[in-house]
Structure formats: C-alpha cells, structure tokens
Design a protein around this motif. Structure first.
Motif, mmCIF file in Angstrom:
data_model
loop_
_atom_site.group_PDB
_atom_site.id
_atom_site.type_symbol
_atom_site.label_atom_id
_atom_site.label_comp_id
_atom_site.label_asym_id
_atom_site.label_seq_id
_atom_site.Cartn_x
_atom_site.Cartn_y
_atom_site.Cartn_z
ATOM 1 N N ARG A 73 0.842 -1.182 0.000
ATOM 2 C CA ARG A 73 0.000 0.000 0.000
ATOM 3 C C ARG A 73 0.877 1.232 0.000
ATOM 4 N NH1 ARG A 73 -4.925 0.729 4.146
ATOM 5 N NH2 ARG A 73 -5.430 -1.228 3.111
ATOM 6 N N GLY A 74 0.671 2.109 -0.973
ATOM 7 C CA GLY A 74 1.325 3.398 -0.972
ATOM 8 C C GLY A 74 0.515 4.373 -0.158
ATOM 9 N N TYR A 75 0.958 5.628 -0.101
ATOM 10 C CA TYR A 75 0.258 6.614 0.707
ATOM 11 C C TYR A 75 -1.113 6.865 0.106
ATOM 12 C CZ TYR A 75 -0.472 10.661 3.632
ATOM 13 O OH TYR A 75 -0.972 11.540 4.563
ATOM 14 N N GLY A 76 -2.167 6.394 0.787
ATOM 15 C CA GLY A 76 -3.532 6.584 0.325
ATOM 16 C C GLY A 76 -4.007 5.564 -0.678
ATOM 17 N N ASP A 77 -3.189 4.542 -0.998
ATOM 18 C CA ASP A 77 -3.569 3.538 -1.985
ATOM 19 C C ASP A 77 -4.200 2.338 -1.311
ATOM 20 O OD1 ASP A 77 -2.474 5.139 -3.897
ATOM 21 O OD2 ASP A 77 -0.538 4.102 -3.913
ATOM 22 N N PRO B 155 7.398 7.782 6.148
ATOM 23 C CA PRO B 155 5.954 7.512 6.155
ATOM 24 C C PRO B 155 5.393 7.152 4.785
ATOM 25 C CG PRO B 155 6.434 9.426 7.510
ATOM 26 C CD PRO B 155 7.714 9.067 6.820
ATOM 27 N N CYS B 156 6.060 7.544 3.697
ATOM 28 C CA CYS B 156 5.585 7.197 2.354
ATOM 29 C C CYS B 156 5.921 5.757 1.996
ATOM 30 C CB CYS B 156 6.184 8.144 1.322
ATOM 31 S SG CYS B 156 7.998 8.104 1.237
ATOM 32 N N GLY B 157 6.677 5.044 2.853
ATOM 33 C CA GLY B 157 7.024 3.655 2.609
ATOM 34 C C GLY B 157 8.371 3.447 1.962
ATOM 35 N N HIS B 158 9.020 4.507 1.482
ATOM 36 C CA HIS B 158 10.331 4.385 0.853
ATOM 37 C C HIS B 158 11.438 4.433 1.900
ATOM 38 C CE1 HIS B 158 7.846 6.113 -2.541
ATOM 39 N NE2 HIS B 158 8.300 4.982 -3.047
ATOM 40 N N THR B 159 12.611 3.934 1.512
ATOM 41 C CA THR B 159 13.733 3.819 2.441
ATOM 42 C C THR B 159 14.990 4.411 1.820
ATOM 43 O OG1 THR B 159 12.789 1.782 3.359
ATOM 44 C CG2 THR B 159 15.105 2.208 3.821
ATOM 45 N N LEU B 160 15.784 5.096 2.636
ATOM 46 C CA LEU B 160 17.100 5.603 2.245
ATOM 47 C C LEU B 160 18.091 5.286 3.355
ATOM 48 C CD1 LEU B 160 16.383 9.230 0.899
ATOM 49 C CD2 LEU B 160 16.523 7.121 -0.416
ATOM 50 N N CYS B 161 19.386 5.330 3.013
ATOM 51 C CA CYS B 161 20.400 5.319 4.061
ATOM 52 C C CYS B 161 20.214 6.577 4.907
ATOM 53 C CB CYS B 161 21.804 5.325 3.464
ATOM 54 S SG CYS B 161 22.182 3.941 2.371
ATOM 55 N N SER B 162 20.520 6.485 6.188
ATOM 56 C CA SER B 162 20.356 7.665 7.040
ATOM 57 C C SER B 162 21.224 8.819 6.554
ATOM 58 C CB SER B 162 20.697 7.317 8.491
ATOM 59 O OG SER B 162 22.047 6.883 8.594
ATOM 60 N N GLY B 163 22.396 8.494 5.984
ATOM 61 C CA GLY B 163 23.272 9.543 5.478
ATOM 62 C C GLY B 163 22.821 10.142 4.167
ATOM 63 N N THR C 149 5.696 0.170 8.872
ATOM 64 C CA THR C 149 6.741 0.629 9.785
ATOM 65 C C THR C 149 6.277 1.879 10.519
ATOM 66 O OG1 THR C 149 8.476 -0.271 8.364
ATOM 67 C CG2 THR C 149 9.139 1.393 9.959
ATOM 68 N N THR C 150 6.408 1.873 11.826
ATOM 69 C CA THR C 150 5.978 2.998 12.651
ATOM 70 C C THR C 150 7.025 4.106 12.610
ATOM 71 O OG1 THR C 150 7.053 2.098 14.622
ATOM 72 C CG2 THR C 150 4.789 1.396 14.182
ATOM 73 N N PRO C 151 6.662 5.333 13.022
ATOM 74 C CA PRO C 151 7.649 6.418 13.063
ATOM 75 C C PRO C 151 8.847 6.117 13.951
ATOM 76 C CG PRO C 151 5.435 7.321 13.179
ATOM 77 C CD PRO C 151 5.295 5.825 13.272
ATOM 78 N N CYS C 152 8.683 5.224 14.945
ATOM 79 C CA CYS C 152 9.816 4.887 15.816
ATOM 80 C C CYS C 152 10.708 3.813 15.203
ATOM 81 C CB CYS C 152 9.319 4.441 17.186
ATOM 82 S SG CYS C 152 8.149 3.063 17.147
ATOM 83 N N ALA D 211 1.536 4.032 4.562
ATOM 84 C CA ALA D 211 2.062 3.236 3.455
ATOM 85 C C ALA D 211 2.734 1.959 3.955
ATOM 86 C CB ALA D 211 3.060 4.060 2.643
ATOM 87 N N SER D 212 2.720 0.939 3.118
ATOM 88 C CA SER D 212 3.455 -0.294 3.410
ATOM 89 C C SER D 212 4.948 -0.054 3.215
ATOM 90 C CB SER D 212 2.993 -1.418 2.485
ATOM 91 O OG SER D 212 1.609 -1.621 2.567
#
Length: 563
Positions: free
Chosen positions: A2-6, A44-52, A235-238, A274-275
């Motif tokens: 699920r994407g944001y709102g999908d 929150p949109c479900g995408h992931t990046l390196c923290s840097g 995934t939760t904000p924490c 989002a998932s």
C-alpha cells in the motif's frame, strides 16, 4: 503493498533468486547512493534511504502543532514519483530492515568466501578458477529512461556507461558484489551469461542462499505481535514494523508502539499509512510461499462482530470527559447489568429530537455519531436503580442498528483523527489558502468615482483558517483566563473538581471546553464527527467569537455569554 492513500496489493508469485537476481538486489540498494543500505531509514511514504542520504532539512514554517522541534524540521522525499514532505521526527532507523540486511549480507558472504577480497576480472582464465562464474553486463539506465527519470538519476555517483564484469558466484552473489563495490547504479539493468555446464549449479546456489536466509532466526521478517511472517508490513515512526492488521488492532486499545511503547501519532485504521516497500519486496523474494499461506489464513481471521454494541440514547458524552447517569428504566437497567458483566463499555448517543435524517440510516431516534464510554464507578440501589460514572474512551459512527430486549444496539465504526502528518498538511494548506485569498482581496482596486467611494472598512480579526493551530489553542486559553478573572459561574471550583483544570494538550482542550461551558447539546455534538485537532479548535474559537460579540445593553461586551 500500500502506498500513501492507496489500496493494498500483494504479489504472490515470488521472485526467483536466479532469474530475478537484479530485482532482488535492487531491494537492498539505496536509490540515492546505489550502495547497499547503511542504517536504513523508512519514511511515512514507505520508501527507504540510508540515514546519510536523507536530504538537507528545512524549517516547516507553516506548521505549528505539535510544538516539537524535530517536527518543525522537514525534507521532501527524493525518491522519484514521490516528493512528499516528511517531518524529521517520523524518520528513524528501520529496526526490522536492519536485521534483514545484516542477515542478507552474512548469507551471501558465507556462500562466497572470496567475495570480500574479489576484484573485477578482465580475464576469463582468471575467473575460471572459481567453481561458478557469472558474466554481468551492466546496461546504461538512460538508454530506456524518460527525460524526468534521467534528470532524477543524474545525482547518482556511479558511472552510467555499459560495463562488463566477470565475477565468481551465482547471479545473486555477483550482482550483490557489484552493488557492494559501487559498480551497479540503482537504476541499471543487467544481462547475465555463464558457462552452460554451470547454469543448474548457479541456480541451485542462488536458491540455497535464499532458503538459508528464510530459515534464519534473526531474519527480522516475523511480526512482533502475532509472531508469524509479516503480512503487509507497516513501519511505525519509531522504526518498528508489524503486520498491518496486527498494528491496527493494537492501536485501537493502546496508542503506543508494541515494541518500544513510544506514542504513535497515527490513526488505528492505518488508512493513509504506506506499506514498507523494501520489506514487501524482500518478503516476496525470500518467503513467498509463507506469505501465500499466511494470506489464505488471514482471510478467515475476521474482526469480531460489532453489531452487539449497546447504545444508550440520552445525551452527549465527550471523549476523555466524565458523564454521570441515573439509570432507572428497566430496559437500561438490564443493559447496564450486561455491560458490567462484560467489558464495562457501551455507546452514548444523543436523542434526535428534531427527527433529522442521519445519513445512510435515514430518520432515527438518535444522532449518528456517539462516544464509547467505560463505567468507572457504580452505586446500586435496592430498587434496581443505579448511579454510574463513565469516562469517554473514543468516538464512533453508527452504521446500522437494531433492538435487543427493548434497548438499542448498533454496528459501529470508529471515528479517528488524522495522523500527525496529515494534521500538519491540513494546517499548512488552510493557512496557505487563507493567505492567498487575503492577498487577492487586498490587491483589488475600488471602482467608481472618488466621491462614491466609502471609507475603507475597519479590519476585523483574521479568519480562523489563517491562524496557526497553536494560535487557535492560545485563543481558547486566553478566553478561559479572561472568564476566570471575571469569576464566571461555569468556572467555579466545584466544576473544575469534576472536569479538571484546563488541559495543556490542544487535542484535549476542545472536549474540556465543551464540558464546562454552558453550551447547548447540539453545539457540543459538532465535535464528535471531526477528524482533526485543528477542526475542533476552530469550532471552539467560533464559540468564543460568538460569545464576545456584543448582544445587548445589559451585556455590552458579550464576554462569557455563551448561548
């Protein structure tokens, strides 16, 4: 996924570790730096990046609530086709994904001992010293990309030219080695060749890596609530991840993370949550069969029947506030007895005195929105009557209703507030629109001859939509202080002993205000269908503006005169 709102979708075909090696490795690559994730952070949109790789933050000037310094810092998601603004407070280390990536790296490294010391070989003879070799042709990603995609990919540090590499190991191992060495752009596709005699061996080796990873105890792919394979992970904000359904059911009873107990600023329905895109892809690659089995089981795990919620048709009750009831009718005596034997909860709905239609329900004897209350104190009398004290625990909307032994029962759905991110977006959008409207009206030039022009109107207070959420809250606090200084009857100590002092939480203030003020029930009812803190604060400020409007000679200032 699920994407944001999908709406959620799920692939059950699975990814083959040999045929889909490139797709699997792309799931563990950061779309910004193209390297395998380091300290992965899921947004929150479900995408992931390196923290840097998180972009430089900016100050979110149009957001005032909540007053959290980390929520005032924001950035726009750099993933193409996303671009959503996120608060820095909502982006933390993804705990489950970190475990999965550690296991992934360890399994591939163990399957190819030469991997950490391997270098790109230009000689087929040198590569032949390994038991399995794979020739990988890395294609220029811009060969088939649109202009927008090319522009988004120009920031990648890797070269975009087509290159050929001969590497030890299966397709999966070789592709991961290229990504680890920085030779595989996130957007690049690959073509593979290997000696015909090694095809079956290479396929089996890739499958063995995935099998071992799926069997790993620390793989991080199990839900921390149901202890089964995660289904539609959120995934939760924490930074913790659970099945969507498990997290939703948990939040209906406790607004804290099941893992770390941090407060979660997201609604229990998770409609706009989002998932986790990366975990969805890895689950499809590593545990596709388990996901298919879990999905078939989940379809039989339905929610409990909510048609049996007893409804007390009487007055308005508000969340988090006490309501005192005298139970004397036989039907309600029976209802309260059953409630006390159960979970001590029932629904409070207001009597529909004007017989107004209630949405899909049509004309009913009660209003459609109500408050779920929990009995906290009970005083029983010998004749069967009772005095009970209740406290509101949540709001609901009645979807259908019936009758059991003379009292009303209903099928309900919870009424939830927007998540914190949507709350902030609502504030920003309203203030921006109000500012634009004010600028447009201020730029208009009066028409007609000068003698026909009237004096410019005296500017009034700004519209409520233009005020920051915290300014709306401060307006309410100032009004209470003013009325308290004037010894308003409805702020006497005996009333405050029941409802408490004014709360310093903007989310609770409207309910407290409506409870202590001498408002009509239909005015208080306006709070129940709302879905945001800002919306409720605007209702309260509207009451205040009405109260401070001059009304008569006996009350020239109109202060503290709420009708």
């Amino acid at each position: 996924m699920r994407g944001y709102g999908d709406e959620p979708t799920l692939t059950l075909d699975g990814l083959d570790p040999h045929d889909d090696a490139r797709a699997i490795i792309r799931h563990v690559q950061c779309p910004v730096c193209s390297l395998p994730y380091k300290r992965p952070t899921t947004f929150p949109c479900g995408h992931t990046l390196c923290s840097g790789c998180i972009p430089t933050t900016h100050i979110r000037t149009s957001v005032s609530y909540p007053a959290d310094s980390r929520r005032r810092q924001g950035f726009c998601c750099p993933v193409p086709d996303c671009g959503l603004e996120h608060a820095l407070a909502d982006c933390n280390l993804d705990v489950q994904l970190s475990k999965v990536l550690e296991s992934f790296h360890a399994e591939i490294t163990d399957s190819t001992p030469q991997l950490p010391d391997s270098t790109v070989s230009e000689s087929a003879d040198q590569a032949a010293t390994n038991s399995i070799t794979t020739t990988v042709v890395v294609l220029d990603p811009n060969l088939w990309a649109s202009e927008e995609e090319i522009e988004a990919r120009e920031k990648s540090p890797q070269s975009d030219v087509t290159e050929t590499y001969v590497l030890p190991g299966s397709r999966l191992v070789a592709t991961y080695a290229l990504a680890l060495e920085g030779n595989l752009n996130y957007w690049s596709e690959c073509l593979y060749t290997c000696p015909l005699s090694e095809v079956d061996t290479s396929r089996a080796a890739a499958k063995e890596v995935v099998v071992r990873l799926g069997q790993s105890n620390n793989g991080g792919l199990d839900c921390g609530v149901c202890y089964r394979i995660m289904l539609d992970p959120v995934t939760t904000p924490c930074g913790h991840t659970f099945c969507r359904q498990c997290l939703s059911r948990t939040l209906r009873h406790n607004w804290q993370c099941p893992a770390c107990r941090a407060d979660l600023p997201i609604p229990p329905s998770l409609d706009n949550q989002a998932s986790n895109v990366v975990l969805m892809g890895l689950l499809d690659a590593i545990r596709a069969a388990d996901i298919a089995a879990r999905l078939s089981t989940a379809q039989s795990e339905s929610e409990p029947d909510e048609f049996s919620v007893p409804l007390f048709v009487c007055t308005v009750s508000l969340p988090y506030m006490p309501t005192f009831l005298h139970i004397f009718e036989p039907r309600y005596r029976l209802m309260i007895q059953r409630v006390l034997e159960g979970d001590r909860r029932f629904g409070m709905v207001m009597n529909n005195r004007n017989r107004e239609p209630q949405g899909e329900l049509g004309v009913t004897h009660f209003l459609q929105y109500g408050t779920m209350v929990e009995i906290t104190e009970t005083q029983m009398f010998p004749d069967g009557r009772s005095f009970i004290e209740t406290r509101g625990v949540g709001r609901f909307k009645v979807l259908d209703h019936g009758t059991v032994d003379g009292y009303t029962v209903g099928k309900i759905e919870p009424v939830e507030d927007l998540g914190m991110l949507d709350e902030e977006r609502t504030e920003a959008a309203e203030r921006l629109a109000a500012t634009a409207l004010d600028s447009e009206s201020g730029s208009r030039t009066p028409e007609g001859p000068p003698e026909a022009m009237q004096d410019p109107p005296v500017p009034g207070p700004p519209p409520l939509e233009a005020l920051a959420t915290l300014d709306l809250f401060r307006m309410g606090e100032s009004f209470i202080e003013k009325c308290s200084a004037q010894s308003a009857v409805w702020l006497r100590r005996r009333i405050l002993l029941v409802y408490g002092d004014p709360p310093d939480d903007p989310a609770l203030f409207p309910y407290w205000f409506a409870s202590v003020c001498p408002l009509g029930e239909i005015e208080k009812y306006k709070l129940l269908p709302t879905t945001s803190v800002r919306e409720r604060l605007k209702i309260v400020c509207g009451w205040i503006q009405t109260a401070e409007t001059p009304r008569s000679a006996s009350n020239p200032r109109g202060i503290c005169c709420i009708l």
